[in-house]
Design a protein around this motif. Structure first.
Motif, mmCIF file in Angstrom:
data_model
loop_
_atom_site.group_PDB
_atom_site.id
_atom_site.type_symbol
_atom_site.label_atom_id
_atom_site.label_comp_id
_atom_site.label_asym_id
_atom_site.label_seq_id
_atom_site.Cartn_x
_atom_site.Cartn_y
_atom_site.Cartn_z
ATOM 1 N N GLY A 140 0.807 -1.215 0.000
ATOM 2 C CA GLY A 140 0.000 0.000 0.000
ATOM 3 C C GLY A 140 0.835 1.257 0.000
ATOM 4 N N CYS A 141 0.154 2.368 0.155
ATOM 5 C CA CYS A 141 0.791 3.681 0.235
ATOM 6 C C CYS A 141 0.038 4.475 1.292
ATOM 7 C CB CYS A 141 0.713 4.374 -1.128
ATOM 8 S SG CYS A 141 1.351 6.057 -1.114
ATOM 9 N N SER A 192 -2.748 6.928 0.281
ATOM 10 C CA SER A 192 -3.745 6.471 -0.687
ATOM 11 C C SER A 192 -5.056 6.119 0.013
ATOM 12 C CB SER A 192 -3.235 5.242 -1.440
ATOM 13 O OG SER A 192 -4.304 4.579 -2.089
ATOM 14 N N SER A 201 -5.691 2.350 -0.351
ATOM 15 C CA SER A 201 -4.947 1.505 0.588
ATOM 16 C C SER A 201 -5.583 1.552 1.971
ATOM 17 C CB SER A 201 -3.492 1.978 0.694
ATOM 18 O OG SER A 201 -2.781 1.685 -0.475
ATOM 19 N N GLU A 246 -6.907 -1.401 4.690
ATOM 20 C CA GLU A 246 -6.406 -1.495 6.064
ATOM 21 C C GLU A 246 -7.552 -1.463 7.064
ATOM 22 O OE1 GLU A 246 -2.508 -0.187 7.409
ATOM 23 O OE2 GLU A 246 -2.632 1.322 5.807
ATOM 24 N N TYR A 294 2.407 -4.973 6.599
ATOM 25 C CA TYR A 294 2.186 -3.851 5.684
ATOM 26 C C TYR A 294 3.498 -3.507 4.970
ATOM 27 C CZ TYR A 294 1.213 0.809 3.901
ATOM 28 O OH TYR A 294 1.077 1.907 3.072
ATOM 29 N N VAL A 312 -1.393 0.256 -6.127
ATOM 30 C CA VAL A 312 -1.782 -0.221 -4.798
ATOM 31 C C VAL A 312 -3.272 0.047 -4.640
ATOM 32 C CG1 VAL A 312 0.483 0.180 -3.793
ATOM 33 C CG2 VAL A 312 -1.203 2.012 -3.722
ATOM 34 N N PRO A 313 -3.910 -0.717 -3.754
ATOM 35 C CA PRO A 313 -3.375 -1.765 -2.890
ATOM 36 C C PRO A 313 -3.375 -3.130 -3.573
ATOM 37 C CG PRO A 313 -5.669 -1.397 -2.372
ATOM 38 C CD PRO A 313 -5.326 -0.406 -3.450
ATOM 39 N N SER A 324 -9.237 -2.280 -4.591
ATOM 40 C CA SER A 324 -9.656 -2.177 -3.192
ATOM 41 C C SER A 324 -11.036 -2.760 -2.905
ATOM 42 C CB SER A 324 -9.596 -0.723 -2.729
ATOM 43 O OG SER A 324 -10.488 0.086 -3.471
#
Length: 213
Positions: free
Chosen positions: A8-9, A12, A15, A19, A31, A53-54, A66
């Motif tokens: 991930g970032c 973002s 992302s 989470e 992570y 990402v993700p 996502s």
């Protein structure tokens, strides 16, 4: 224990959605932060089509996008339901996620980054889009009712990121006078203990968004 990794970032919203879903379910995961200007060979290997990402890696098997990842998490692990149980409500939740991703987020960002005649037109179009969410939230605390659900998690960009963008641009597209239900949802969302713990720090977001804008 199943091996779970998330590429991930930190800034973002996509992302962060994943989470939140993992944490709602109580899933332990590793992570892996990605530099989006210099993507890792592993990210490109696991998401060769979109290269974004993700990406969730579960027992060596990658899953991208996502909304797809969140549904997978909901179906794979025990814990609070993220999607509604009722088939019709599940379909409607998917509808609103698609609407938010493909219409709202794009339209609201355009309204804040365009100027002149084009900017005014974009603001009117964005207001029309938000009005649909305003109606959907009538009589509700969250899109999912009394609890955070799929649509709420997926609306994180317009619930948090967009507010910071508005501040930076000195604009007020979202006002309580125009959109009381939506603004109340934003307030409930960003002040929800679980959500607040899983949002990036505002000061850091300001730095990133200033560069972006």
């Amino acid at each position: 224990m199943a091996e779970v990794k998330l590429f991930g970032c930190w800034y973002s919203p996509y992302s962060r959605r994943v989470e939140m879903a993992l944490k709602l379910k109580g899933v332990e995961y590793e992570y892996i932060e990605e530099d989006l200007s210099n993507k890792s060979p592993l990210l490109l290997k696991y998401n060769p089509i979109h290269k974004k990402v993700p990406v969730l890696l579960h027992n060596g098997k990658p899953i991208a996008e996502s909304s797809i990842i969140i549904e997978y998490i909901d179906e794979t692990w025990e814990g609070p339901s993220i999607l509604p149980k009722d088939p019709y409500e599940r379909a409607m939740a998917r509808f609103w996620v698609k609407f938010i991703d493909e219409k709202c987020a794009v339209g609201m960002l355009k309204a804040c980054t365009s100027s002149g005649e084009e900017g005014e037109k974009a603001k009117k179009e964005a207001a029309q889009l938000i009005q649909f969410l305003e109606e959907e939230l009538k009589g509700k605390k969250f899109f999912g009712g009394d609890n955070i659900g799929l649509v709420d998690i997926s609306a994180n960009f317009i619930g948090y990121w967009f507010g910071i963008i508005q501040e930076l641009k000195g604009q007020e597209l979202l006002t309580k006078e125009k959109f009381p239900n939506f603004c109340e949802w934003v307030n409930e969302y960003v002040n929800n203990k679980f959500i607040k713990e899983n949002l990036p720090l505002k000061d850091k977001m300001i730095e990133i968004l200033k560069a972006f804008l």
